[in-house]
Design a protein around this motif. Structure first.
Motif, PDB file in Angstrom:
ATOM      1  N   GLY A  44     -45.968 -18.753  -0.497  1.00 30.34           N
ATOM      2  CA  GLY A  44     -44.785 -19.074   0.299  1.00 30.34           C
ATOM      3  C   GLY A  44     -45.057 -20.196   1.292  1.00 30.34           C
ATOM      4  O   GLY A  44     -44.232 -21.093   1.469  1.00 30.34           O
ATOM      5  N   PHE A  45     -46.207 -20.117   1.940  1.00 29.83           N
ATOM      6  CA  PHE A  45     -46.553 -21.148   2.903  1.00 29.83           C
ATOM      7  C   PHE A  45     -46.707 -22.490   2.185  1.00 29.83           C
ATOM      8  O   PHE A  45     -46.217 -23.531   2.651  1.00 29.83           O
ATOM      9  CB  PHE A  45     -47.851 -20.770   3.630  1.00 29.83           C
ATOM     10  CG  PHE A  45     -48.219 -21.703   4.733  1.00 29.83           C
ATOM     11  CD1 PHE A  45     -47.752 -21.496   6.025  1.00 29.83           C
ATOM     12  CD2 PHE A  45     -49.046 -22.826   4.486  1.00 29.83           C
ATOM     13  CE1 PHE A  45     -48.093 -22.369   7.043  1.00 29.83           C
ATOM     14  CE2 PHE A  45     -49.380 -23.705   5.504  1.00 29.83           C
ATOM     15  CZ  PHE A  45     -48.901 -23.470   6.787  1.00 29.83           C
ATOM     16  N   ARG A  46     -47.369 -22.460   1.024  1.00 28.61           N
ATOM     17  CA  ARG A  46     -47.608 -23.697   0.273  1.00 28.61           C
ATOM     18  C   ARG A  46     -46.302 -24.300  -0.233  1.00 28.61           C
ATOM     19  O   ARG A  46     -46.051 -25.503  -0.100  1.00 28.61           O
ATOM     20  CB  ARG A  46     -48.560 -23.404  -0.889  1.00 28.61           C
ATOM     21  CG  ARG A  46     -48.952 -24.677  -1.685  1.00 28.61           C
ATOM     22  CD  ARG A  46     -49.953 -24.334  -2.770  1.00 28.61           C
ATOM     23  NE  ARG A  46     -49.435 -23.357  -3.723  1.00 28.61           N
ATOM     24  CZ  ARG A  46     -49.843 -22.116  -3.806  1.00 28.61           C
ATOM     25  NH1 ARG A  46     -50.776 -21.666  -2.960  1.00 28.61           N
ATOM     26  NH2 ARG A  46     -49.328 -21.303  -4.694  1.00 28.61           N
ATOM     27  N   ASP A  47     -45.419 -23.458  -0.829  1.00 30.05           N
ATOM     28  CA  ASP A  47     -44.151 -23.977  -1.354  1.00 30.05           C
ATOM     29  C   ASP A  47     -43.250 -24.467  -0.232  1.00 30.05           C
ATOM     30  O   ASP A  47     -42.507 -25.440  -0.384  1.00 30.05           O
ATOM     31  CB  ASP A  47     -43.435 -22.878  -2.151  1.00 30.05           C
ATOM     32  CG  ASP A  47     -44.173 -22.551  -3.437  1.00 30.05           C
ATOM     33  OD1 ASP A  47     -45.012 -23.363  -3.882  1.00 30.05           O
ATOM     34  OD2 ASP A  47     -43.909 -21.452  -4.001  1.00 30.05           O
ATOM     35  N   GLY A  48     -43.309 -23.787   0.928  1.00 28.41           N
ATOM     36  CA  GLY A  48     -42.509 -24.239   2.066  1.00 28.41           C
ATOM     37  C   GLY A  48     -42.941 -25.613   2.546  1.00 28.41           C
ATOM     38  O   GLY A  48     -42.101 -26.455   2.907  1.00 28.41           O
ATOM     39  N   SER A  49     -44.261 -25.843   2.541  1.00 28.60           N
ATOM     40  CA  SER A  49     -44.754 -27.164   2.990  1.00 28.60           C
ATOM     41  C   SER A  49     -44.394 -28.250   2.003  1.00 28.60           C
ATOM     42  O   SER A  49     -44.113 -29.390   2.390  1.00 28.60           O
ATOM     43  CB  SER A  49     -46.273 -27.094   3.178  1.00 28.60           C
ATOM     44  OG  SER A  49     -46.909 -26.834   1.924  1.00 28.60           O
ATOM     45  N   ARG A  50     -44.390 -27.927   0.722  1.00 25.91           N
ATOM     46  CA  ARG A  50     -44.042 -28.928  -0.277  1.00 25.91           C
ATOM     47  C   ARG A  50     -42.566 -29.299  -0.235  1.00 25.91           C
ATOM     48  O   ARG A  50     -42.197 -30.412  -0.603  1.00 25.91           O
ATOM     49  CB  ARG A  50     -44.386 -28.392  -1.667  1.00 25.91           C
ATOM     50  CG  ARG A  50     -45.888 -28.299  -1.933  1.00 25.91           C
ATOM     51  CD  ARG A  50     -46.132 -27.648  -3.273  1.00 25.91           C
ATOM     52  NE  ARG A  50     -47.585 -27.532  -3.555  1.00 25.91           N
ATOM     53  CZ  ARG A  50     -48.088 -26.926  -4.617  1.00 25.91           C
ATOM     54  NH1 ARG A  50     -47.260 -26.352  -5.504  1.00 25.91           N
ATOM     55  NH2 ARG A  50     -49.393 -26.863  -4.784  1.00 25.91           N
ATOM     56  N   ASN A  51     -41.737 -28.346   0.190  1.00 23.24           N
ATOM     57  CA  ASN A  51     -40.280 -28.586   0.160  1.00 23.24           C
ATOM     58  C   ASN A  51     -39.693 -28.699   1.568  1.00 23.24           C
ATOM     59  O   ASN A  51     -38.467 -28.626   1.715  1.00 23.24           O
ATOM     60  CB  ASN A  51     -39.579 -27.447  -0.587  1.00 23.24           C
ATOM     61  CG  ASN A  51     -39.972 -27.380  -2.052  1.00 23.24           C
ATOM     62  OD1 ASN A  51     -39.496 -28.160  -2.868  1.00 23.24           O
ATOM     63  ND2 ASN A  51     -40.866 -26.444  -2.373  1.00 23.24           N
ATOM     64  N   SER A  52     -40.565 -28.817   2.581  1.00 24.33           N
ATOM     65  CA  SER A  52     -40.122 -28.995   3.974  1.00 24.33           C
ATOM     66  C   SER A  52     -39.172 -27.878   4.417  1.00 24.33           C
ATOM     67  O   SER A  52     -38.240 -28.092   5.193  1.00 24.33           O
ATOM     68  CB  SER A  52     -39.440 -30.365   4.148  1.00 24.33           C
ATOM     69  OG  SER A  52     -40.336 -31.408   3.809  1.00 24.33           O
ATOM     70  N   GLY A  53     -39.395 -26.646   3.852  1.00 21.46           N
ATOM     71  CA  GLY A  53     -38.585 -25.494   4.255  1.00 21.46           C
ATOM     72  C   GLY A  53     -37.141 -25.533   3.808  1.00 21.46           C
ATOM     73  O   GLY A  53     -36.289 -24.842   4.385  1.00 21.46           O
ATOM     74  N   TYR A 391     -43.863 -13.532   0.647  1.00 22.95           N
ATOM     75  CA  TYR A 391     -43.616 -14.932   0.294  1.00 22.95           C
ATOM     76  C   TYR A 391     -42.746 -15.601   1.350  1.00 22.95           C
ATOM     77  O   TYR A 391     -43.009 -16.730   1.785  1.00 22.95           O
ATOM     78  CB  TYR A 391     -42.932 -14.994  -1.082  1.00 22.95           C
ATOM     79  CG  TYR A 391     -42.645 -16.393  -1.570  1.00 22.95           C
ATOM     80  CD1 TYR A 391     -43.615 -17.122  -2.261  1.00 22.95           C
ATOM     81  CD2 TYR A 391     -41.403 -16.993  -1.353  1.00 22.95           C
ATOM     82  CE1 TYR A 391     -43.359 -18.414  -2.707  1.00 22.95           C
ATOM     83  CE2 TYR A 391     -41.133 -18.272  -1.794  1.00 22.95           C
ATOM     84  CZ  TYR A 391     -42.110 -18.979  -2.471  1.00 22.95           C
ATOM     85  OH  TYR A 391     -41.847 -20.270  -2.908  1.00 22.95           O
ATOM     86  N   MET A 392     -41.692 -14.868   1.787  1.00 24.02           N
ATOM     87  CA  MET A 392     -40.796 -15.415   2.813  1.00 24.02           C
ATOM     88  C   MET A 392     -41.519 -15.595   4.141  1.00 24.02           C
ATOM     89  O   MET A 392     -41.264 -16.548   4.891  1.00 24.02           O
ATOM     90  CB  MET A 392     -39.596 -14.492   3.002  1.00 24.02           C
ATOM     91  CG  MET A 392     -38.473 -14.785   2.032  1.00 24.02           C
ATOM     92  SD  MET A 392     -37.775 -16.425   2.247  1.00 24.02           S
ATOM     93  CE  MET A 392     -37.163 -16.333   3.911  1.00 24.02           C
ATOM     94  N   LYS A 393     -42.433 -14.673   4.450  1.00 24.07           N
ATOM     95  CA  LYS A 393     -43.187 -14.821   5.693  1.00 24.07           C
ATOM     96  C   LYS A 393     -44.008 -16.112   5.688  1.00 24.07           C
ATOM     97  O   LYS A 393     -44.084 -16.830   6.699  1.00 24.07           O
ATOM     98  CB  LYS A 393     -44.110 -13.617   5.886  1.00 24.07           C
ATOM     99  CG  LYS A 393     -43.406 -12.345   6.292  1.00 24.07           C
ATOM    100  CD  LYS A 393     -44.399 -11.190   6.429  1.00 24.07           C
ATOM    101  CE  LYS A 393     -43.677  -9.896   6.776  1.00 24.07           C
ATOM    102  NZ  LYS A 393     -44.633  -8.753   6.890  1.00 24.07           N
ATOM    103  N   GLY A 394     -44.621 -16.388   4.519  1.00 25.63           N
ATOM    104  CA  GLY A 394     -45.365 -17.647   4.414  1.00 25.63           C
ATOM    105  C   GLY A 394     -44.458 -18.852   4.576  1.00 25.63           C
ATOM    106  O   GLY A 394     -44.802 -19.836   5.259  1.00 25.63           O
ATOM    107  N   TRP A 395     -43.263 -18.753   3.956  1.00 26.01           N
ATOM    108  CA  TRP A 395     -42.301 -19.862   4.047  1.00 26.01           C
ATOM    109  C   TRP A 395     -41.853 -20.053   5.504  1.00 26.01           C
ATOM    110  O   TRP A 395     -41.844 -21.175   6.022  1.00 26.01           O
ATOM    111  CB  TRP A 395     -41.109 -19.560   3.145  1.00 26.01           C
ATOM    112  CG  TRP A 395     -40.124 -20.688   2.975  1.00 26.01           C
ATOM    113  CD1 TRP A 395     -39.233 -21.141   3.870  1.00 26.01           C
ATOM    114  CD2 TRP A 395     -39.978 -21.513   1.828  1.00 26.01           C
ATOM    115  NE1 TRP A 395     -38.501 -22.183   3.390  1.00 26.01           N
ATOM    116  CE2 TRP A 395     -38.953 -22.438   2.099  1.00 26.01           C
ATOM    117  CE3 TRP A 395     -40.598 -21.576   0.577  1.00 26.01           C
ATOM    118  CZ2 TRP A 395     -38.534 -23.411   1.178  1.00 26.01           C
ATOM    119  CZ3 TRP A 395     -40.176 -22.530  -0.342  1.00 26.01           C
ATOM    120  CH2 TRP A 395     -39.156 -23.429  -0.040  1.00 26.01           C
TER     121      TRP A 395
END
Length: 443
Positions: A44-53, A391-395
């Motif tokens: 989640g953290f990784r996908d959030g960084s790739r898509n700027s949240g 996953y959402m927490k990481g995002w």
């Protein structure tokens, strides 16, 4: 809004997933679960960084996460087997139930066939009895009945003789009873015949009074009744009945003798002189008119009784046929009542058979449904919510800590992301209202 975000990071513990009261047992260790949670959090953290949240990107990523979760659950063979075990057991139970229903269905069908056979047999009996009723008068010997086929000439000749004899007895006893008990003889009575047979006896008796009229009207029935009793006692051959018949004959003879004695006494008293003896039984026996009255009544009465008995015996032959016809009609009614009872039994069996077929179809439908569940992948929604929330927490962690935007923009973005997350849970059947259910899908 901040409170909603804090609540997301501290979710309430959900109840175990259920489907039809089935609880999934997880064959995984706490260490494995922690590793899996950390993996989803990092993803989640990784996908959030790739898509700027981006909330739009989050929606797509959550769908991919759900697909990934499905594939992971599918690979957990032992866990899937444990989850499907209740459905497999229920399927076996339904298969056993269907076998039992098949046996019951065959049994009910055999019972219905037997009932239908019984109905046909009873209907055939009814048709046979109807034919016998019509055939009995024509062929009584065919049915072992000793009776003539039609009314014999002897019967009709006897009936023709009996009718005038009855009229004669009515006339005789009306006249003699009136002459014996009520008529007053005087010097104008010229002949004995005129004193014995009075053509207007019936009219005179009613003219003298109702008592006299009723007496002479009904006294002939006394003699006819005696004749009928003699015939009835003669139906059963026994000494006691023969004794009764003898008493009746003696009674009839004595009654005729009394009438003759009364009439002869009146005639004798009218014509006697001072030299004649007093009238008595021996004087009466010496009078020809006394015996004439007895023979004119009693002998004809005997002839009437013999003819009546003969006619009744001839008629009894016809009664045998009527009796057999009546007996068969009663048998038909009994058979018809039996058919009604069997029809009720048949209707009940058909209803029971219908219920068995309905239960069998329901069991077969349930087996198909259970087979679909067994062939599918069972997704424990509680676990999906657990890992999707990681996953959402990481995002959200990325949005809060690494995304360089204003606080207000972060809050708006987090709110939109949480909305996407809730929408995803709802779309896959993992909303709060269904947290205790097991979501099933076919891959």
């Amino acid at each position: 809004m901040i409170a909603q975000i804090e609540e997301f990071f501290n979710p309430k513990t959900a109840d175990p997933p259920q489907d039809e009261n089935v609880e999934i047992k997880e064959p995984v260790t706490e260490e494995t679960e922690e590793v899996r949670k950390r993996t989803y959090h990092e993803a989640g953290f990784r996908d959030g960084s790739r898509n700027s949240g981006s909330p739009l990107a989050l929606s797509i990523c959550l769908n991919a996460i759900y697909a990934r979760f499905q594939n992971e659950e599918k690979e957990l063979v032992e866990k899937q087997q444990l989850a499907k075990e209740p459905y497999i057991n229920e399927q076996k139970s339904k298969e056993t139930e269907i076998k039992t229903l098949v046996i019951s269905k065959e049994s009910k069908e055999q019972q219905i066939n037997k009932v239908e056979t019984d109905i046909r047999a009873v209907k055939d009996n009814i048709e046979e009895l109807k034919f016998e009723i019509n055939d009995l008068p024509r062929n009584p010997e065919k049915y072992h009945i000793s009776a003539s086929k039609g009314a014999s000439s002897k019967f009709w000749i006897g009936l023709i003789i009996l009718m005038p004899l009855s009229l004669y007895l009515f006339t005789f006893y009306i006249s003699t009873s009136y002459s014996a008990f009520f008529k007053l003889l005087d010097a104008n009575s010229v002949t004995v015949v005129m004193n014995i047979l009075d053509a207007k006896a019936f009219e005179k008796a009613w003219h003298d009074g109702s008592l006299e009229g009723l007496f002479v009207t009904f006294i002939p029935f006394v003699f006819l009744g005696l004749g009928y009793l003699i015939h009835m006692f003669g139906e059963v051959k026994s000494r006691w009945n023969y004794f009764k018949i003898g008493i009746l004959f003696i009674t009839s003879l004595l009654f005729d003798a009394i009438l003759a004695y009364q009439i002869e006494e009146k005639i004798y008293e009218l014509n006697k002189t001072a030299e004649d003896d007093k009238f008595g039984i021996f004087v009466a026996f010496g009078k020809i008119q006394f015996w004439g009255i007895i023979f004119a009544g009693f002998v004809v009465y005997l002839i009437w009784g013999v003819v009546f008995d003969f006619i009744m015996k001839e008629h009894r032959e016809k009664d045998k046929i009527k009796h057999e016809q009546l007996r068969r009609k009663k048998d038909i009614q009994i058979h018809q009542d039996r058919i009604s009872d069997i029809e009720i039994q048949k209707a009940k069996l058909i209803e029971e058979l219908s219920d068995i077929k309905k239960s069998s179809l329901e069991a077969q439908g349930r087996i198909i449904t259970l087979q679909r569940i067994i062939d599918a992948v069972i997704i424990p929604t509680k676990e999906y919510v657990l890992y999707a929330s990681e996953y959402m927490k990481g995002w959200i962690t990325f949005v809060s800590e690494k995304l360089h935007i204003s606080m207000h923009e972060k809050i708006v973005l987090q709110t939109e992301c949480i909305a996407c997350y809730n929408e995803n849970l709802k779309s896959v059947g993992a909303s709060e209202d269904s947290q205790n259910s097991v979501y099933v899908t076919t891959l």
